[in-house]
Design a protein around this motif. Structure first.
Motif, PDB file in Angstrom:
ATOM      1  N   GLY A 176      10.372  14.067  -2.618  1.00 20.12           N
ATOM      2  CA  GLY A 176      10.080  14.838  -1.503  1.00 20.12           C
ATOM      3  C   GLY A 176       9.492  13.964  -0.523  1.00 20.12           C
ATOM      4  O   GLY A 176       9.856  14.101   0.828  1.00 20.12           O
ATOM      5  N   LEU A 177       8.331  13.437  -0.542  1.00 16.66           N
ATOM      6  CA  LEU A 177       7.713  12.538   0.199  1.00 16.66           C
ATOM      7  C   LEU A 177       8.471  11.262   0.774  1.00 16.66           C
ATOM      8  O   LEU A 177       8.587  10.930   1.813  1.00 16.66           O
ATOM      9  N   ALA A 178       9.050  10.690  -0.434  1.00 13.27           N
ATOM     10  CA  ALA A 178      10.068   9.485  -0.071  1.00 13.27           C
ATOM     11  C   ALA A 178      11.304   9.779   0.980  1.00 13.27           C
ATOM     12  O   ALA A 178      11.472   9.019   1.927  1.00 13.27           O
ATOM     13  N   ARG A 179      11.693  11.015   0.881  1.00 13.93           N
ATOM     14  CA  ARG A 179      12.683  11.559   1.692  1.00 13.93           C
ATOM     15  C   ARG A 179      12.202  11.648   3.276  1.00 13.93           C
ATOM     16  O   ARG A 179      12.905  11.771   4.133  1.00 13.93           O
ATOM     17  N   LEU A 180      10.841  12.095   3.289  1.00 15.97           N
ATOM     18  CA  LEU A 180      10.293  12.383   4.541  1.00 15.97           C
ATOM     19  C   LEU A 180       9.714  11.009   5.109  1.00 15.97           C
ATOM     20  O   LEU A 180       8.774  11.216   6.102  1.00 15.97           O
ATOM     21  N   GLY A 181      10.017   9.979   4.474  1.00 18.64           N
ATOM     22  CA  GLY A 181       9.539   8.704   5.136  1.00 18.64           C
ATOM     23  C   GLY A 181       8.261   8.032   4.653  1.00 18.64           C
ATOM     24  O   GLY A 181       7.683   7.194   5.166  1.00 18.64           O
ATOM     25  N   TYR A 182       7.825   8.665   3.392  1.00 17.77           N
ATOM     26  CA  TYR A 182       6.187   8.229   3.227  1.00 17.77           C
ATOM     27  C   TYR A 182       6.515   7.282   1.839  1.00 17.77           C
ATOM     28  O   TYR A 182       7.468   7.417   1.132  1.00 17.77           O
ATOM     29  N   ALA A 234      -3.662   3.965  -2.760  1.00 20.85           N
ATOM     30  CA  ALA A 234      -2.888   5.093  -2.084  1.00 20.85           C
ATOM     31  C   ALA A 234      -4.070   5.899  -1.172  1.00 20.85           C
ATOM     32  O   ALA A 234      -5.037   5.721  -1.343  1.00 20.85           O
ATOM     33  N   ARG A 235      -3.485   6.648  -0.175  1.00 21.42           N
ATOM     34  CA  ARG A 235      -4.336   7.533   0.513  1.00 21.42           C
ATOM     35  C   ARG A 235      -4.726   8.998  -0.276  1.00 21.42           C
ATOM     36  O   ARG A 235      -5.521   9.579  -0.026  1.00 21.42           O
ATOM     37  N   LEU A 236      -3.596   9.252  -0.934  1.00 23.94           N
ATOM     38  CA  LEU A 236      -3.723  10.701  -1.708  1.00 23.94           C
ATOM     39  C   LEU A 236      -3.080  10.556  -3.182  1.00 23.94           C
ATOM     40  O   LEU A 236      -2.052   9.739  -3.387  1.00 23.94           O
ATOM     41  N   LEU A 237      -3.687  11.047  -4.128  1.00 23.28           N
ATOM     42  CA  LEU A 237      -3.558  11.068  -5.642  1.00 23.28           C
ATOM     43  C   LEU A 237      -3.006  12.527  -5.656  1.00 23.28           C
ATOM     44  O   LEU A 237      -4.010  13.454  -5.329  1.00 23.28           O
ATOM     45  N   HIS A 238      -1.800  12.924  -6.060  1.00 23.20           N
ATOM     46  CA  HIS A 238      -1.388  14.231  -6.253  1.00 23.20           C
ATOM     47  C   HIS A 238      -1.437  14.549  -8.015  1.00 23.20           C
ATOM     48  O   HIS A 238      -0.617  13.608  -8.650  1.00 23.20           O
ATOM     49  N   MET A 287       0.714  -1.257   0.056  1.00 26.05           N
ATOM     50  CA  MET A 287       0.113  -0.068  -0.150  1.00 26.05           C
ATOM     51  C   MET A 287       1.165   1.214  -0.077  1.00 26.05           C
ATOM     52  O   MET A 287       1.903   1.069   0.629  1.00 26.05           O
ATOM     53  N   LEU A 288       0.632   2.086  -0.720  1.00 22.68           N
ATOM     54  CA  LEU A 288       1.306   3.366  -0.878  1.00 22.68           C
ATOM     55  C   LEU A 288       0.602   4.582  -0.215  1.00 22.68           C
ATOM     56  O   LEU A 288      -0.673   4.540   0.063  1.00 22.68           O
ATOM     57  N   ASP A 289       1.208   5.510   0.159  1.00 25.69           N
ATOM     58  CA  ASP A 289       0.546   6.865   1.035  1.00 25.69           C
ATOM     59  C   ASP A 289       0.248   7.802  -0.267  1.00 25.69           C
ATOM     60  O   ASP A 289      -0.900   8.291  -0.163  1.00 25.69           O
ATOM     61  N   VAL A 290       1.038   8.019  -1.103  1.00 28.71           N
ATOM     62  CA  VAL A 290       0.526   8.839  -2.267  1.00 28.71           C
ATOM     63  C   VAL A 290       1.047   8.542  -3.605  1.00 28.71           C
ATOM     64  O   VAL A 290       2.297   7.643  -3.915  1.00 28.71           O
ATOM     65  N   VAL A 291       0.328   8.562  -4.751  1.00 29.01           N
ATOM     66  CA  VAL A 291       0.597   8.256  -6.071  1.00 29.01           C
ATOM     67  C   VAL A 291       0.493   9.435  -6.814  1.00 29.01           C
ATOM     68  O   VAL A 291      -0.432  10.421  -6.582  1.00 29.01           O
ATOM     69  N   THR A 292       1.211   9.664  -7.673  1.00 31.65           N
ATOM     70  CA  THR A 292       1.118  10.921  -8.894  1.00 31.65           C
ATOM     71  C   THR A 292       1.782  10.477 -10.175  1.00 31.65           C
ATOM     72  O   THR A 292       2.038   9.553 -10.246  1.00 31.65           O
ATOM     73  N   LEU A 293       1.510  11.155 -11.200  1.00 29.82           N
ATOM     74  CA  LEU A 293       1.874  10.944 -12.524  1.00 29.82           C
ATOM     75  C   LEU A 293       1.894  12.105 -13.357  1.00 29.82           C
ATOM     76  O   LEU A 293       1.502  13.084 -13.031  1.00 29.82           O
ATOM     77  N   GLY A 294       2.819  12.024 -14.278  1.00 31.46           N
ATOM     78  CA  GLY A 294       3.368  13.162 -15.227  1.00 31.46           C
ATOM     79  C   GLY A 294       4.641  12.788 -15.889  1.00 31.46           C
ATOM     80  O   GLY A 294       5.157  11.964 -15.826  1.00 31.46           O
ATOM     81  N   GLU A 295       5.011  14.108 -16.340  1.00 34.91           N
ATOM     82  CA  GLU A 295       6.580  13.971 -17.143  1.00 34.91           C
ATOM     83  C   GLU A 295       7.548  14.137 -16.649  1.00 34.91           C
ATOM     84  O   GLU A 295       7.478  15.407 -15.670  1.00 34.91           O
ATOM     85  N   SER A 296       8.724  13.583 -16.436  1.00 35.06           N
ATOM     86  CA  SER A 296       9.871  13.854 -16.062  1.00 35.06           C
ATOM     87  C   SER A 296      11.035  13.935 -16.850  1.00 35.06           C
ATOM     88  O   SER A 296      10.757  13.172 -18.005  1.00 35.06           O
ATOM     89  N   MET A 297      11.766  14.736 -16.876  1.00 37.21           N
ATOM     90  CA  MET A 297      12.684  15.088 -17.849  1.00 37.21           C
ATOM     91  C   MET A 297      14.063  15.264 -17.309  1.00 37.21           C
ATOM     92  O   MET A 297      14.234  15.178 -16.144  1.00 37.21           O
TER      93      MET A 297
END
Length: 314
Positions: free
Chosen positions: A41-47, A126-130, A1-11
């Motif tokens: 950022g969230l991974a570094r904060l322990g999520y 997840a608990r949150l979708l960003h 289980m995840l805390d946050v999922v997000t999607l988009g373009e990375s370059m």
């Protein structure tokens, strides 16, 4: 289980080691992407965070994938696309002003993201979708991918968070407002900069801009106010938190850092004022370092900056 999922373009992003872009001989290479910045950022904060995206099946794409995976972000839903390249971005620092940014992303793998890339059950874990306003501006298929992710989240009880992240190089304010308004209406959290909120709404001032987002259906509206900090309102109550002193070196990524800090406190069940404080602190730390993700704080660094013993993760 995840805390946050997000999607988009990375370059891949490059900036000169010294001097203006046109005269530079050597560059620093890194990774940029509003949504993956937040995931890191969230991974570094322990999520536990996950990022959905497409990258070119090329050297840059593999570099981006390795980098994001190395930060502890789940990349199991990332696709390497052999038919399109990884996007590239160049940045040029301008003394006393925000950096100039040059994108080379037309036809990129990231712009080919589509609803078929969105696993509803993955989003639902997840608990949150960003999501941000950048992705739907890239292409019709990207817009459909964001809509599919938001619908999957809504059907499964996952809170949707939207950062409009207005990019006028991609679309005009009017077009963006029309496209984002339905997403705003399905968002439990909206995190916007005051200036972009004014452009989207055609209104002026914090109360008027926040009111526009609330009228569109947002649950809690957060307005980032730069050095002045941030405010939030649900239409009934209003919260404010002042900014932190910072020696600003690079403003790029500050909004993504704010989002990561805010979400970290929100996921831990903290009150709104504390969420704003965490967001302000993360943003203040990031602007003192060059790069999108280089200054994102780890949990112990954020705790030390805030004068707290620890940053809660559960």
């Amino acid at each position: 289980m995840l805390d946050v999922v997000t999607l988009g373009e990375s370059m891949v992003v490059f900036w000169p080691e010294e001097g203006p872009l046109g005269a530079a001989r050597t560059f620093v290479r890194s990774v940029a992407g509003a949504e993956s910045n937040v995931a890191i950022g969230l991974a570094r904060l322990g999520y536990r965070s996950g990022w959905i995206g497409r990258l070119g099946d090329d050297a840059f794409g593999r570099f981006v994938l390795r980098t994001i995976r190395g930060e502890g972000v789940d990349v199991s839903r990332v696709r390497l696309d052999a038919a399109a390249p990884t996007g590239v971005m160049f940045r040029e620092s301008v003394l006393g002003r925000d950096p100039r940014v040059y994108y080379y992303r037309r036809g990129s793998a990231g712009s080919r993201l589509g609803p078929e890339d969105v696993d509803p059950e993955y989003v639902g874990s997840a608990r949150l979708l960003h999501v941000t306003g950048i992705t739907p501006a890239l292409s019709p298929s990207c817009r459909e991918a964001v809509e599919a992710a938001v619908e999957a989240a809504r059907q499964r009880g996952v809170t949707v968070a939207l950062d409009p992240n207005l990019r006028l190089k991609l679309w005009g304010a009017g077009e963006a407002a029309a496209a984002l308004r339905p997403l705003i209406g399905r968002a439990g959290l909206v995190l916007a900069g005051l200036e972009e909120g004014e452009l989207l709404s055609g209104r002026r001032g914090e109360e008027e801009v926040a009111g526009w987002f609330l009228e569109a259906g947002a649950g809690l509206v957060v307005l980032k106010l730069g050095a002045r900090g941030a405010m939030a309102t649900d239409g009934t109550r209003t919260w404010r938190s002042p900014g932190f002193p910072a020696q600003v070196v690079d403003t790029v990524g500050a909004g993504d850092a704010f989002a990561a800090g805010f979400y970290a406190a929100w996921l831990a069940g903290r009150d709104v004022e504390t969420c704003l404080r965490y967001g302000n602190a993360a943003g203040a730390l990031v602007v003192q370092v060059v790069g999108d993700t280089e200054g994102l704080p780890y949990r112990e660094e954020l705790a030390a900056f805030l004068g707290e013993g620890d940053v809660p993760t559960r």
